[in-house]
Design a protein around this motif. Structure first.
Motif, PDB file in Angstrom:
ATOM      1  N   SER A   1      -3.707  -8.320  -1.561  1.00  0.00           N
ATOM      2  CA  SER A   1      -2.722  -7.237  -1.588  1.00  0.00           C
ATOM      3  C   SER A   1      -1.356  -7.892  -1.459  1.00  0.00           C
ATOM      4  O   SER A   1      -1.224  -9.107  -1.596  1.00  0.00           O
TER       5      SER A   1
ATOM      6  N   SER B   1      -9.522 -11.513  -2.962  1.00  0.00           N
ATOM      7  CA  SER B   1      -8.899 -10.249  -3.320  1.00  0.00           C
ATOM      8  C   SER B   1      -7.622 -10.115  -2.499  1.00  0.00           C
ATOM      9  O   SER B   1      -7.660 -10.223  -1.268  1.00  0.00           O
TER      10      SER B   1
ATOM     11  N   PRO C   1      -6.452  -5.418   1.307  1.00  0.00           N
ATOM     12  CA  PRO C   1      -6.843  -5.615  -0.096  1.00  0.00           C
ATOM     13  C   PRO C   1      -7.820  -4.534  -0.554  1.00  0.00           C
ATOM     14  O   PRO C   1      -8.526  -3.923   0.251  1.00  0.00           O
ATOM     15  N   GLU C   2      -7.871  -4.287  -1.882  1.00  0.00           N
ATOM     16  CA  GLU C   2      -8.677  -3.208  -2.422  1.00  0.00           C
ATOM     17  C   GLU C   2     -10.165  -3.360  -2.118  1.00  0.00           C
ATOM     18  O   GLU C   2     -10.885  -2.368  -1.997  1.00  0.00           O
TER      19      GLU C   2
ATOM     20  N   ARG D   1       1.790  -2.616   3.886  1.00  0.00           N
ATOM     21  CA  ARG D   1       1.000  -3.771   4.313  1.00  0.00           C
ATOM     22  C   ARG D   1      -0.477  -3.380   4.420  1.00  0.00           C
ATOM     23  O   ARG D   1      -1.168  -3.715   5.385  1.00  0.00           O
ATOM     24  N   GLU D   2      -0.942  -2.663   3.388  1.00  0.00           N
ATOM     25  CA  GLU D   2      -2.319  -2.206   3.378  1.00  0.00           C
ATOM     26  C   GLU D   2      -3.283  -3.374   3.141  1.00  0.00           C
ATOM     27  O   GLU D   2      -2.892  -4.461   2.713  1.00  0.00           O
TER      28      GLU D   2
ATOM     29  N   ARG E   1      -3.887 -11.983   6.987  1.00  0.00           N
ATOM     30  CA  ARG E   1      -2.583 -11.387   6.709  1.00  0.00           C
ATOM     31  C   ARG E   1      -1.498 -12.436   6.885  1.00  0.00           C
ATOM     32  O   ARG E   1      -1.575 -13.297   7.761  1.00  0.00           O
TER      33      ARG E   1
END
Length: 421
Positions: free
Chosen positions: A209, A207, A341-342, A338-339, A264
């Protein structure tokens, strides 16, 4: 008491200079010759210990309280070895008042060449370890030369004319550390892939982002036991991703033995992994490492995470068996855009466990963070607050400043070191 950079390096250096002083006339102690000899013995000793720390032996990790501390000390051993080696190179470690002999006789030109090469070898090792601009893949392969280069340093000691005989206390000290260093380097270079604890996993889901991925891997055969907050080294069976890289485990024990990581894009290796990670990839997982464990008690807990430092806290949030999560206040610092992933829904995880989650996208100077932190300390008492931290050094400095302002002692802070290189 756990070992650390200062508690290891200072006693070792003092022992080196003391043993050296025994081997030379007391009248020559306050000379640059004696200081140079002591510096040379210290440099070799620190290099040998750096090799021992780099082998990732479990017993060594236990002495330091975690592999993150081992690597921090490993780095400083190299730095101080270079400092002492530089002094040893500049000043001649000899005087006419000493009775000297070489343990291993080499022709004069060869002895001088080994002397110069030993300093160059040490300088290369340290510069490679500290230069963060070198791509990870290149850095790792160059760093593998540390073991062979250490042999050159040992050859310099054996061929250098000095007052230290092999059967003297200083000689036994150097021989013992040299053998340990060579054994550790050989183990890490040749035997570690076969003898260390690892298992094969397959990437089940990805997953993503904009700048991070959540990876879930399932065991192909046996599974590796671990505790929430520990980390592993991942080596994917794909070109460019084969070099083992450390990542904190972002999951607690799962029934299917699966293991998760949040990665990240922060460097060349992680950028490639974020871009190329696809279900089906096979990886060797070397684990578990680290000693970042919750201390569950009557005191209130403050968790502070910055950036990818949120990872160990994700695993703690999923560890319902530990208890006491309803006494936790979790400050999550992140950069907008830079959140996570869901699939990593911190809010839902925190709510399910009764954890007070405070997202902080504006930095440690924000009033909301400072006011809530101060309020927690006042309500609980400075001596009953347990602070757990994982994040960049700049954020850590701000947290420590706020602790001083609110009267929280340094021993109330537990942290996972954020950077290895």
């Amino acid at each position: 008491m756990r070992l650390g950079s200062r508690s290891l390096i200072v006693p070792v250096v003092l022992v080196c200079f003391a043993l050296t002083a025994v081997e030379v006339p007391s009248a020559t102690w306050p000379t640059t010759a004696s200081l140079s000899l002591g510096a040379g013995v210290s440099a070799l000793s620190l290099m040998a210990l750096a090799a021992v720390l780099g082998a990732r032996w479990k017993g060594v990790e236990s002495l330091f309280g975690g592999l993150d501390r081992v690597y921090e000390t490993h780095k400083w051993l190299g730095v101080w070895a270079l400092v002492f080696a530089s002094f040893h190179l500049v000043f001649k470690a000899g005087t006419s008042e000493w009775q000297t002999a070489a343990i291993l006789s080499l022709p004069g030109p060869a002895t001088r060449l080994v002397r110069q090469l030993s300093f160059v070898a040490l300088m290369l090792i340290v510069l490679l370890a500290l230069n963060r601009k070198i791509p990870y893949r290149t850095w790792r392969w160059w760093h593998k030369l540390s073991g062979p280069l250490f042999l050159i340093v040992v050859a310099h000691w054996l061929s250098f004319k000095s007052p230290i005989a092999l059967v003297s206390p200083a000689g036994v000290w150097l021989a013992t550390l040299s053998l340990l260093g060579v054994a550790a380097a050989a183990y890490k270079l040749l035997l570690y892939p076969a003898l260390s604890q690892h298992a094969e996993y397959r990437l089940q889901s990805v997953s993503a982002s904009a700048s991070a991925v959540h990876l879930r891997l399932v065991p192909v055969g046996r599974r590796i036991p671990f505790l929430p907050g520990q980390f592993a080294f991942l080596s994917f069976e794909q070109n460019g991703l084969r070099e083992p890289h450390p990542f904190t485990i972002a999951s607690a024990g799962q029934d299917d033995g699966s293991i998760a990581f949040v990665v990240r894009s922060l460097g060349d290796y992680t950028a490639r992994l974020v871009k190329e990670a696809k279900p089906g990839l096979v990886a060797d997982v070397y684990a578990p490492f680290g000693r970042f464990k919750r201390v569950v008690g009557e005191r209130a807990e403050i968790w502070i995470a910055g950036g990818v430092g949120v990872t160990p806290f994700i695993s703690w949030l999923q560890d319902a068996s530990a208890g006491g999560l309803d006494r936790v206040t979790f400050f999550h610092f992140f950069t907008p855009g830079r959140e996570l992933p869901e699939t990593v829904d911190l809010s839902t995880m925190a709510q399910a466990q009764g954890v007070e989650l405070i997202d902080v996208p504006t930095g440690p100077g924000t009033a909301e963070f400072r006011q809530r932190f101060t309020q927690l300390v006042e309500q609980t008492g400075a001596s009953r607050v347990q602070i757990n931290f994982c994040g960049p050094r700049g954020l850590l400095d701000q947290v420590r400043q706020l602790m001083r302002e609110t009267g929280v002692a340094e021993d109330r802070l537990r942290q996972e070191l954020f950077e290895f290189r």
